[in-house]
Design an enzyme around this catalytic site. Sequence first.
Site, PDB file in Angstrom:
ATOM      1  N   ASP A 288       0.868  -1.175   0.000  1.00 43.20           N
ATOM      2  CA  ASP A 288       0.000   0.000   0.000  1.00 43.20           C
ATOM      3  C   ASP A 288       0.909   1.230   0.000  1.00 43.20           C
ATOM      4  OD1 ASP A 288      -2.131   1.684  -0.029  1.00 43.20           O
ATOM      5  OD2 ASP A 288      -3.087   0.912   1.773  1.00 43.20           O
TER       6      ASP A 288
HETATM    7  C1  NOJ Z   1      -3.788   4.062  -0.033  1.00 36.89           C
HETATM    8  C2  NOJ Z   1      -5.012   3.276   0.277  1.00 36.89           C
HETATM    9  O1  NOJ Z   1      -4.892   2.680   1.551  1.00 36.89           O
HETATM   10  C3  NOJ Z   1      -5.300   2.196  -0.754  1.00 36.89           C
HETATM   11  O2  NOJ Z   1      -6.547   1.625  -0.451  1.00 36.89           O
HETATM   12  C4  NOJ Z   1      -5.262   2.766  -2.134  1.00 36.89           C
HETATM   13  O3  NOJ Z   1      -5.550   1.753  -3.075  1.00 36.89           O
HETATM   14  C5  NOJ Z   1      -3.906   3.369  -2.399  1.00 36.89           C
HETATM   15  N1  NOJ Z   1      -3.654   4.416  -1.433  1.00 36.89           N
HETATM   16  C6  NOJ Z   1      -3.774   3.948  -3.801  1.00 36.89           C
HETATM   17  O4  NOJ Z   1      -4.520   5.082  -3.918  1.00 36.89           O
END
Ligand code: NOJ
Length: 730
Positions: A288
């Site tokens: 993430d």
């Molecule tokens: C952080 C988020 O936790 C995740 O769910 C998301 O897909 C990514 N950023 C990309 O935007």
Amino acid sequence: MNKFLITALFPALLLACAVDAPPVYKERDAPIEARVEDLLARMTVEEKVMQTVQRTYGKNMNPNNVERETRAVDPLTGSLIYRSPSPAYRNRVQREAVERSRLGIPLLFGFDVIHGFRVIFPVPLAQSCSWNVDLVRASCAVAAREAKLSGVDWTFSPMIDVARDARWGRVVEGYGEDPHANAVYGAAAVRGYQGDDLAGDHSIAACLKHYVGYSLSDGGRDYHYSDVSPQALWETFMPPYEAGVRAGAATVMSAFNDISGVPASANPYTLTTVLKQRWGHDGFVVSDWGSIQNLVPQGVAADEREACLQAFTAGVEMDMVDDIYARHLPALVEEGRVSIARLDEAVRRVLRVKFRLGLFDRPYVEELPDDERFLRPGDVALARRLAVESMVLLENKDDLLPLAAGAARRLAVIGPLARDSVALLGSWAGHGEASDACSLLDGLRARFGGEVTHARGCDHDGEDTTGFAAARRVASRADVVVLCLGERAAWSGENASRASLALPAIQERLAAEVRRAGKPVVLVVSAGRPLDLARVAPLAGAVVMIWQPGIEGGRALADILSGDENPSGRLSITFPRGAAQQPAYYNQRQPARPGSGGYQDLPAGPLYPFAHGLSYTRYEYGEIALSSDRVTRDGTITASVEVRNAGDRPGDETVFWFVSDPVASISRPVKELKHFEKRGIPAGGTRRYTFEIVPSRDLSFPGPDGLRRLEPGVFHLRVKDRVATFSLVD
Ligand code: NOJ
């Protein structure tokens, strides 16, 4: 050509063919694994490392995930988060990779397509209240088509983190508090996005997230520590992921949280032992945003290089935006701390997904005009259908609803949510536009005609009461007040936790003010989480939870209030009596002293339980019939129940089948959902719902090692207030 000449030229011809023959990895018809291995064998370490790197392209719209703007794209990059809806830009960038890099490896374009791309559907939490799995799958297929035609190959969805605390803003992104529901919906979403063939014209790769345990963040505070016991891991959080992997999800995203002290993005047990070795997932894991860098503040890595080593060796194959792999992997490989075998394995997984998507054979997308890509009438109709089925009728005293039944009614539509189209789109609204959305006021006006008046009353929060007088005036001239309260879009989602689940005080005061006009009140609540409605619900005759219903929210609400549609939504998440009652999920274990030990200053039990939801008709349940009261480990029992629609309207009724296991070597939740089914029942008609109980699936439970146990004994099967008892025998 004479025979002599042919014989003389043959070796040269052969050589020419060999020189001109495309490499295996470029051969469309060669098996994917052969193409992957051929390409891998041609790559340098630098080229390999770059396949593990994800950067961004386009204008950032996400306040939580801010990065430096990318101006030039390195054509060797593995993936980009692509923030433009333009297929032309995508093709231009792709051309750099395909035509200007040595091996021509296409880029993989990812984006958060969470509940629609341009057609915005209800938020996932709302969708799960429909209990209509086919609709959820269909909505994902629509989103995939719009995304694919806009240059997106890969979505970071579905989120299948089982909700545990409504203060956590991200409950909006998942399918509620039940592991089975998250498993079923998650698998349906994967199938919707990926279609039958990942290389299909309208298919995109899915990504199961956030693996795993993220929703247990302490106190519902985002990004905080989560204390996930091995039992909770296996019982609550893993089942949706296992189902998603079985449904064929191409990728998985590692989470921010800890799992008993080992961060999910550096956890060899979950990422490799379970995901890859036990479940056989052969796609890749992406971190993430920042979750590799986070290993430093999380206290397991001294610096970025160490974080790189831990995440990569644990099983994270792609680095989302941190650029830590780009900076540190080459040296780690050089030093021998990361083996070439591990690097190859990671790159193999990334390439495999690219080949499966057909990117090597069709790297560009067709550049269709907007009106051929977006907002097709059938897709918008699907959004309305899903919104209708997602809305939950929480209260309906004296059958206040439905309103119309033919008679003209003067409606006063009051409240800060009445015209707030942004709120209807909710969090993670992709490329949705507020101007596409039908506001609640507009939807009601279109259905109820000129008799609809409006006053805003107050803002979503703050202390300005100057609009109260107009609200009361408008209310007093109407037959019925539709009071639209709730949350702004940004109050739920990532990094959007709330300490309180109440409506802001100003909205509660507006409700009291409007009530003074003495007219029946229909309270309409739009939010991305369950709210504490204990003080406002008693002021209203009817309460409708519409969540964040997407672009068709206004029309869907009018369908429900007018009675054109009979509400069929049922809660997939408990409504507690405020934040103090968190956690309030239904499938808790029995307290040591049943019925005792609650709070002295709060009634026991939630405000609205899991599966609650009213309808305009009445359903009568018969007794549960069992094909036998004993079952062996390898046998099955068929359970059935007859449901009669005793009212005068057709309706869709969902039957929820729960199993209780009162004595087991590891204590079981008071009850667990094992099956659900939604079916239409005509007025006066009956339907028999069945559930085939398969002991290994429905009566077993995991231990802390994840291995399932099946223990003989007595079980209870519950449907509504009906109970049937049977035994599992050796
Ligand atoms: C952080 C988020 O936790 C995740 O769910 C998301 O897909 C990514 N950023 C990309 O935007």
